[in-house]
Enzyme design. Sequence first.
Site, mmCIF file in Angstrom:
data_model
loop_
_atom_site.group_PDB
_atom_site.id
_atom_site.type_symbol
_atom_site.label_atom_id
_atom_site.label_comp_id
_atom_site.label_asym_id
_atom_site.label_seq_id
_atom_site.Cartn_x
_atom_site.Cartn_y
_atom_site.Cartn_z
ATOM 1 N N SER A 134 -23.232 -21.610 -17.735
ATOM 2 C CA SER A 134 -22.605 -21.393 -16.342
ATOM 3 C C SER A 134 -22.302 -20.102 -15.877
ATOM 4 O O SER A 134 -22.081 -19.746 -14.633
ATOM 5 C CB SER A 134 -21.306 -22.358 -16.472
ATOM 6 O OG SER A 134 -20.475 -21.613 -17.655
ATOM 7 N N LYS A 152 -20.231 -20.083 -10.099
ATOM 8 C CA LYS A 152 -18.729 -19.903 -8.995
ATOM 9 C C LYS A 152 -19.241 -19.476 -7.582
ATOM 10 O O LYS A 152 -18.355 -19.813 -6.677
ATOM 11 C CB LYS A 152 -17.674 -19.417 -9.587
ATOM 12 C CG LYS A 152 -17.072 -19.856 -10.990
ATOM 13 C CD LYS A 152 -15.964 -20.894 -10.500
ATOM 14 C CE LYS A 152 -15.218 -21.120 -11.578
ATOM 15 N NZ LYS A 152 -14.228 -22.393 -11.068
#
Length: 335
Positions: free
Chosen positions: A312, A59
């Site tokens: 992720s 992110k």
Amino acid sequence: MADVFTKLPVTIEDIHEAKNVVKQYGRVTPLIQSMFLTAKTGGQVFLKLENMQLTGSFKFRGAFNKIAHLTQAEKDKGVIAVSAGNHAQGVALTSRLLGIESTIVMPETAPKAKVEATEGYGSKVILHGSGFDDAKAYCEKIVEETGVTYIPPYDDECVMAGQGTIGLEILDSIWDVDTVIVPVGGGGLIAGIAVAMKTFNPNINIIGVQADNIHGMTASFREGKKVGYKVGATIADGCAVEFPGNLTFEVVEGLVDDMVTVSEEEIELAMKDLIQRTKIVVEGAGALATAAILSGKVDQYVNGKKVVAVVSGGNVDLKRITDVIGHFSVANELK
């Protein structure tokens, strides 16, 4: 395929430009072969370790690219974001690096570790609502009332382009990759990666993975239109998005080859195996791609193929890790 690219909200040029922006602070994360998954599947399976990115998640890429593109007037107003935790930390660290005031709205169910990390980067945290969508609605209310600059978690061209830099890094290491398997929440990550990979080679398979309990993007992909889907909570809290983004769905519909879902048990097993067999600490969302591989639900895209599974994020409470390991330890004792 060429016609599809001309209609998409993010381009390969946007992603290359984002690469130059993000590299100011962002890391080129490791890409390693998992001998465990390779032996288990018959494919060559590699892991893209975004849990080792700044803030412990991919992110940071999208958040930094978005905030770096703001006008000075937008920066002066301060920024606000809504997040289950990882986008929050990306915005918080970026704001600290660039000297911008930031506020993050997080659901009351957000993991304690993510809340504390966000505060540690210097952001003001507001806890509101039982889930992401409640927090998002409250965040939008604050934006309307105060005029603070909103940093979207996924449904934004700059955010998608930032996440797409992962695709460029994969190609730099494995140009002949056959399949890339990606965790999906609102869709920013898979949208950016899909544009990067498919522009280079339209034959690369892009596969998205979500939890059985919450999978708005998968339901929308299957229906051919935006719909929501939520029947319960998920350990993959970083991907617990009931409704996909408008822009991200447009990219997913145009470029993604398949979407699958995995159970809570399959996610926990993947978390356990990544810790035990590959020594990688991951959160639930970060284990989704591995869970899809272990479950056999993507065998046609893995067997005999060169595959990259995106890990992720790794922002997980220690208690949750203990619970996951304990769950399987007790199960083995009962056999």
